[in-house]
Design an enzyme around this catalytic site. Sequence first.
Site, PDB file in Angstrom:
ATOM      1  N   HIS A   1     -15.330  10.585  23.398  1.00  0.00           N
ATOM      2  CA  HIS A   1     -14.693  11.070  22.171  1.00  0.00           C
ATOM      3  C   HIS A   1     -15.427  12.352  21.752  1.00  0.00           C
ATOM      4  CE1 HIS A   1     -13.361   6.691  21.200  1.00  0.00           C
ATOM      5  NE2 HIS A   1     -12.489   7.311  21.978  1.00  0.00           N
TER       6      HIS A   1
ATOM      7  N   GLU B   1     -17.670  12.905  18.455  1.00  0.00           N
ATOM      8  CA  GLU B   1     -18.813  12.032  18.188  1.00  0.00           C
ATOM      9  C   GLU B   1     -20.061  12.664  18.783  1.00  0.00           C
ATOM     10  OE1 GLU B   1     -17.511   8.283  19.704  1.00  0.00           O
ATOM     11  OE2 GLU B   1     -15.953   8.062  18.174  1.00  0.00           O
TER      12      GLU B   1
ATOM     13  N   HIS C   1     -21.499   6.318  21.569  1.00  0.00           N
ATOM     14  CA  HIS C   1     -20.435   6.708  20.639  1.00  0.00           C
ATOM     15  C   HIS C   1     -21.003   6.981  19.244  1.00  0.00           C
ATOM     16  CE1 HIS C   1     -16.547   5.741  22.774  1.00  0.00           C
ATOM     17  NE2 HIS C   1     -17.432   5.228  23.609  1.00  0.00           N
TER      18      HIS C   1
ATOM     19  N   GLU D   1     -22.985   2.326  19.293  1.00  0.00           N
ATOM     20  CA  GLU D   1     -22.402   3.130  18.210  1.00  0.00           C
ATOM     21  C   GLU D   1     -23.495   3.582  17.255  1.00  0.00           C
ATOM     22  OE1 GLU D   1     -19.130   3.793  17.637  1.00  0.00           O
ATOM     23  OE2 GLU D   1     -18.035   2.425  18.983  1.00  0.00           O
TER      24      GLU D   1
END
Length: 792
Positions: free
Chosen positions: A398, A401, A494, A567
Amino acid sequence: MPSYKGRDACEPSSFASNPYDDFMKKHLSYYGYYTGRNRERTKTSPLFNDFNRTHGYQLGSSEEEDKQQDANTDAKSKQLEYRFEDGRLVSRLREPRQLFAITNPTLGPQQLPRWPAELEVAIERIKHSFNSPPTKEPFYIKCGQELQPTLVSLEEGRTVFELQNLSSPFFLHSRVGGSKSELKQASVELNGPNDSTLQFESRFESGNLAKAVQIDEFSYELWLRNDLYTNKHTQWFYFQIKNTRKGQKYRFTICNFMKSNSLYNDGMKPCYYSEKDNKTMGLGWRRMGSDITYYKSNYSYASGKTERPYYALTFTQTMSHDNDVIYLAHCYPYTYSDLQSYLNDMVEDEKKSKFCKLRILTRSLAGNLVYLLTITSPYNEQQPTVGKKAVVVTARVHPGETNGSWMMKGLLDYLMGESADAKLLRDTFIFKIVPMLNPDGVIVGNYRCSLAGRDLNRNYKTQLTDSYPTIISAKTMIKKLLLEREVVLYCDLHGHSRKQNVFIYGCENRMDKSKRLHERIFPAMLGKNCPDKFAFDECSFKVQKGKEGTGRIVMWNMGIANSFTMEATFCGSSVGNKKSCHFNMKDFESMGYHFCDTLLDYCDPDKTKYDTVLSELENELRSQILKKFARLGKTNIVVNGKTVDLLSSNVNLEELLAASVDLSEDDGGSDSSVSDGLPVNIEYMQNKAKAQRKKTLSKKERDKLKKAAAQRLFMQNGSRVSSASSRHENCHHNQPLMRDKLHGHSRRCLSARHGSDIPSPACSDKVPYRGDTERSAWRHELYRHQVIVDPV
């Protein structure tokens, strides 16, 4: 072996027996090479010398070198090399070839970024200082008096910056530097030195700002660009502002966010960078801003058949200098060029290049290079690579990010360091690292998608190689790695836009009782090693059906038990010493160090830590199940016909699990693109074909039309026959052929077609031949309804 001494290096015999080299020799001979005409020039040409050094034989080789060259020439595989050691011929794998040529020392192992050919690029590259702030940066504390401005219509304000819309609905081709047409003026021109209008720019790498509207002298409404070739995903922003006024407070309102909640409501501040602050005080990116609030705006957008509201972020920023150049961003930027500079420094470092090999995994949709790093200790007979386990780490699937890239940088810095633990990691594991899976999205400033207009982290199960080359190549690389050795861990890095701290998503093992809770051991150890940033309580191990296309679940299904998504929040920490403070770049990098440190603990031959953590996890799970039963008001349960007292202190965990209590909760993952569908180019062609396709009647509708046509023919048969007879009275037997509208074949009048033995309607009172008039009437009636069928 024949001697090549005395021959000129540019003669054909200096080439190896290779079809490609033979072709190139013949091709170059057309331009005068290898004919003697350009001999003096080629002898002094550095390019020719480089080429000859690669493809030609070495002159004056020794007897030992001749033996070695004879062995290598006779080899069937170019991947093996043969050396004479102690009178024996020993075969070994060659060192992997460099798949790129370092022709420009300033560029190194890279190429310039490739952009969609219709995008304008105003600034080739922007370089920022990576200095972190010297002190902690606390969250913004709301006072309750923050303004929530009502957005004005675009016609009421003054547009001071606007990008042109894309001409193509999907990606077509790319080029270095973007559009080759003349760069257009996107920002308003100033009317003199006293004009205080801000000038905006986002046409640079990773930049994102589509429009800026001036509401009053010091207030601006900003509109972000959607991910290219989509109509959604507005989260990432990064743009430049010029012509500031010292001490002046400006209000910026970003108008078109799509998520209903944000960390900006929890105290997060935008990232701020001042070029003058960097030059005078050495300051880099900082968290700044006041009067911050995130709220539902009075604008909406179409989502299918419904209307959904936009959400707005508003904040104020006081400028420190006149005519400063500042940058605002959602998080600390890390561009494709930043990665290339980092890799170039690594290649030029002699020590690091010994145990880190840089390769090209594949090219992206736009042709940008996707890099693969292999980090392990060099070949050593005492420590062969055969028994080494592998670890796979990826990032930036992504593009918005960016905190994933900072964690990746910290991990690489630690792995290539000189500490004893780093050397132990390289001796124990083979690391396969893809630092940027979506370079196209990073370059153009997307938040979530690639140039295919889709979320790559929902397409690990796809077979569309042309649309998702980076994902297919990464998956293929891991498949081959699994055939060679055990992959002890896979982790995709992420960023998270709604939760604080760093946490992990894993995959729960419910099938093998002997491996129960083992997937939670590594995250639990990481939480102990990093208590002020990592929150184990936020981790989730639920395998959701809507996430089956993610890298985490696909790798888990391929057999990697420890398959994780790590994350990191865009904001900061809610635990430990960093509580209520923002994470800076160093904090994200430190997560890479803690990841490596935890990996050593997890794979330690001494299983004391491993068993201790597993026992703690089992006790915690038992406690959660008992609390669940207590909330349900149960004091005992029946398992396999046996009554189990829940108030007893020695309740067996297996008995509790057999009761099938559902402890799973929503993992809080992203809900923005559960299923994005086909790539936009394929979807566009399908929709276009569907719009052009005529509506096809069902069998029931066709039967109904047939029945209605038959009834009308039966009622009108007499009048149709008489009118047909009157028409044929005036016809001539020698008239030219008439084109039939339905079938395209020629038809004469009835008497000419059927001969003299069949009476013509023009000269007979009998009903004409049944097949002609009736068939023609049927076809005429059904043709009106686009149904062509012959009657019985």
